[in-house]
Design an enzyme around this catalytic site. Sequence first.
Site, mmCIF file in Angstrom:
data_model
loop_
_atom_site.group_PDB
_atom_site.id
_atom_site.type_symbol
_atom_site.label_atom_id
_atom_site.label_comp_id
_atom_site.label_asym_id
_atom_site.label_seq_id
_atom_site.Cartn_x
_atom_site.Cartn_y
_atom_site.Cartn_z
ATOM 1 N N TYR A 1 52.046 76.530 17.167
ATOM 2 C CA TYR A 1 52.303 75.111 16.898
ATOM 3 C C TYR A 1 53.738 74.912 16.398
ATOM 4 O O TYR A 1 54.483 74.075 16.915
ATOM 5 C CB TYR A 1 51.291 74.646 15.838
ATOM 6 C CG TYR A 1 51.436 73.232 15.343
ATOM 7 C CD1 TYR A 1 51.230 72.140 16.177
ATOM 8 C CD2 TYR A 1 51.739 72.992 13.996
ATOM 9 C CE1 TYR A 1 51.325 70.835 15.688
ATOM 10 C CE2 TYR A 1 51.837 71.695 13.508
ATOM 11 C CZ TYR A 1 51.631 70.627 14.359
ATOM 12 O OH TYR A 1 51.730 69.345 13.877
ATOM 13 N N ILE B 1 42.666 61.495 26.070
ATOM 14 C CA ILE B 1 41.817 62.215 27.024
ATOM 15 C C ILE B 1 40.338 61.921 26.763
ATOM 16 O O ILE B 1 39.487 62.129 27.617
ATOM 17 C CB ILE B 1 42.122 63.734 26.978
ATOM 18 C CG1 ILE B 1 41.671 64.416 28.262
ATOM 19 C CG2 ILE B 1 41.530 64.391 25.736
ATOM 20 C CD1 ILE B 1 42.279 65.783 28.459
HETATM 21 N N1 LIG Z 1 47.980 64.963 10.965
HETATM 22 C C1 LIG Z 1 48.926 65.638 10.353
HETATM 23 O O1 LIG Z 1 48.772 66.033 9.180
HETATM 24 C C2 LIG Z 1 50.202 65.950 11.076
HETATM 25 C C3 LIG Z 1 51.240 66.628 10.383
HETATM 26 C C4 LIG Z 1 52.409 66.933 11.064
HETATM 27 C C5 LIG Z 1 52.589 66.522 12.368
HETATM 28 N N2 LIG Z 1 51.576 65.861 13.031
HETATM 29 C C6 LIG Z 1 51.801 65.492 14.426
HETATM 30 O O2 LIG Z 1 51.418 64.152 14.655
HETATM 31 C C7 LIG Z 1 50.867 64.017 15.981
HETATM 32 C C8 LIG Z 1 49.484 63.390 15.911
HETATM 33 O O3 LIG Z 1 48.684 64.232 15.110
HETATM 34 P P1 LIG Z 1 47.164 63.860 14.781
HETATM 35 O O4 LIG Z 1 46.890 64.432 13.437
HETATM 36 O O5 LIG Z 1 46.911 62.439 15.044
HETATM 37 O O6 LIG Z 1 46.426 64.768 15.848
HETATM 38 P P2 LIG Z 1 44.874 64.714 16.289
HETATM 39 O O7 LIG Z 1 44.486 66.090 16.663
HETATM 40 O O8 LIG Z 1 44.084 63.977 15.265
HETATM 41 O O9 LIG Z 1 44.933 63.782 17.605
HETATM 42 C C9 LIG Z 1 45.415 64.242 18.825
HETATM 43 C C10 LIG Z 1 44.803 63.383 19.916
HETATM 44 O O10 LIG Z 1 45.282 63.871 21.181
HETATM 45 C C11 LIG Z 1 44.215 63.802 22.103
HETATM 46 N N3 LIG Z 1 44.455 64.739 23.211
HETATM 47 C C12 LIG Z 1 44.270 66.067 23.218
HETATM 48 N N4 LIG Z 1 44.596 66.582 24.417
HETATM 49 C C13 LIG Z 1 45.008 65.536 25.178
HETATM 50 C C14 LIG Z 1 45.469 65.416 26.507
HETATM 51 N N5 LIG Z 1 45.583 66.482 27.322
HETATM 52 N N6 LIG Z 1 45.816 64.189 26.961
HETATM 53 C C15 LIG Z 1 45.681 63.085 26.168
HETATM 54 N N7 LIG Z 1 45.237 63.150 24.892
HETATM 55 C C16 LIG Z 1 44.904 64.358 24.408
HETATM 56 C C17 LIG Z 1 42.981 64.157 21.300
HETATM 57 O O11 LIG Z 1 41.803 63.684 21.949
HETATM 58 C C18 LIG Z 1 43.275 63.457 19.969
HETATM 59 O O12 LIG Z 1 42.719 62.151 19.955
HETATM 60 C C19 LIG Z 1 50.884 65.427 16.588
HETATM 61 O O13 LIG Z 1 52.050 65.599 17.360
HETATM 62 C C20 LIG Z 1 50.948 66.315 15.375
HETATM 63 O O14 LIG Z 1 51.572 67.533 15.675
HETATM 64 C C21 LIG Z 1 50.394 65.566 12.411
#
Ligand SMILES: NC(=O)c1ccc[n+]([C@@H]2O[C@H](COP(=O)([O-])OP(=O)(O)OC[C@H]3O[C@@H](n4cnc5c(N)ncnc54)[C@H](O)[C@@H]3O)[C@@H](O)[C@H]2O)c1
Length: 304
Positions: free
Chosen positions: A138, A33
């Site tokens: 979440y 986004i």
């Molecule tokens: N980082 C961790 O420690 C962790 C741990 C467990 C699970 N996860 C899962 O891994 C996945 C990625 O996590 P992350 O840490 O990279 O998250 P993040 O928050 O760093 O990145 C999420 C991205 O989604 C984008 N976004 C938000 N709303 C949007 C929309 N409406 N349309 C398109 N893009 C949109 C944001 O701009 C951002 O770049 C998620 O599903 C998260 O639940 C992450």
Amino acid sequence: MQRILITGALGQLGLEFIKYFEKSDVYVLATDIRTPSEKLSCEFEKADALDKDRLDQLVKKYKINTIYHLVAVLSANGEKNPFSSWNLNMNSFQNIVEISLDNNIKKIFWPSSIAVFGTDSNLDFVSQNPSMSPETIYGVSKLAGEKLSSYYFNKFGLDIRSLRYPGIISTDTLPGGGTTDYIIEMLNAAKNKSDYTCFLSEETKLPMMYIDDAIDAAIKLMSVERKKLTISTSYNVTGFSITPSELENQIRSRGFDIKIDYKPDFRQKIANSWPKKIDDSSSIKDWEWSCNFGIKETLDRVFS
Ligand SMILES: NC(=O)c1ccc[n+]([C@@H]2O[C@H](COP(=O)([O-])OP(=O)(O)OC[C@H]3O[C@@H](n4cnc5c(N)ncnc54)[C@H](O)[C@@H]3O)[C@@H](O)[C@H]2O)c1
């Protein structure tokens, strides 16, 4: 040839997946986004994951056959507005499912989280399939996504593969508002020689994983034959478990004289409902998962 769409591609994991795929023989379309602050090594299109028609057009235009759906509001940020968090996490998931069924998408990677567990889950050592009562929106949305993944697999044969990631450690890409973010913040504070106030208490033990293992696990899981997978919800995976005070000691033992205070905030309550250790034996058995980075290897890499 794999033609991969990544949603949420500019986040902590997405940028690392882009880096990984750069070295391999696959086509990648990154979407988010937001717009990238630097030029990416792959094609990029701005797209809201809640806009199903836009994603559908992109899937058709770029002949996508695999999706890494990474969009989510993470645990701590999710608590600020549970309604919009549920909306984004679930409706983007449902969009990806519908688009995949309409366009004959072969495989989807969708990360779940250790947030699916809760205080009924024997948090000292959480098995693959314990009682689960998540305490954040979440966690509730991730558990719903896991159940839907299994449902869509049984109903339509849709191949959604998933890992319950613990806290992921990367210092090149910043964390997105989760409960394990302290570990990255403390490491960056040490690197930058600044003081740090930790939002969890000293003795809060949580499972973590270095980013290279997180990417490696996803790639391995996506590569195995589906018939080897006995779990259609999401697989437990882990790297190592650590408390903030153990991390502080590790940082000090490497010669960093960092001043750390502990002021637990609302995230402490979330952490108290999360696992201390994870049993990932089903991943080891089904798809030969093995972790390469313990705390020593992680810190060697972070401070190299
Ligand atoms: N980082 C961790 O420690 C962790 C741990 C467990 C699970 N996860 C899962 O891994 C996945 C990625 O996590 P992350 O840490 O990279 O998250 P993040 O928050 O760093 O990145 C999420 C991205 O989604 C984008 N976004 C938000 N709303 C949007 C929309 N409406 N349309 C398109 N893009 C949109 C944001 O701009 C951002 O770049 C998620 O599903 C998260 O639940 C992450």
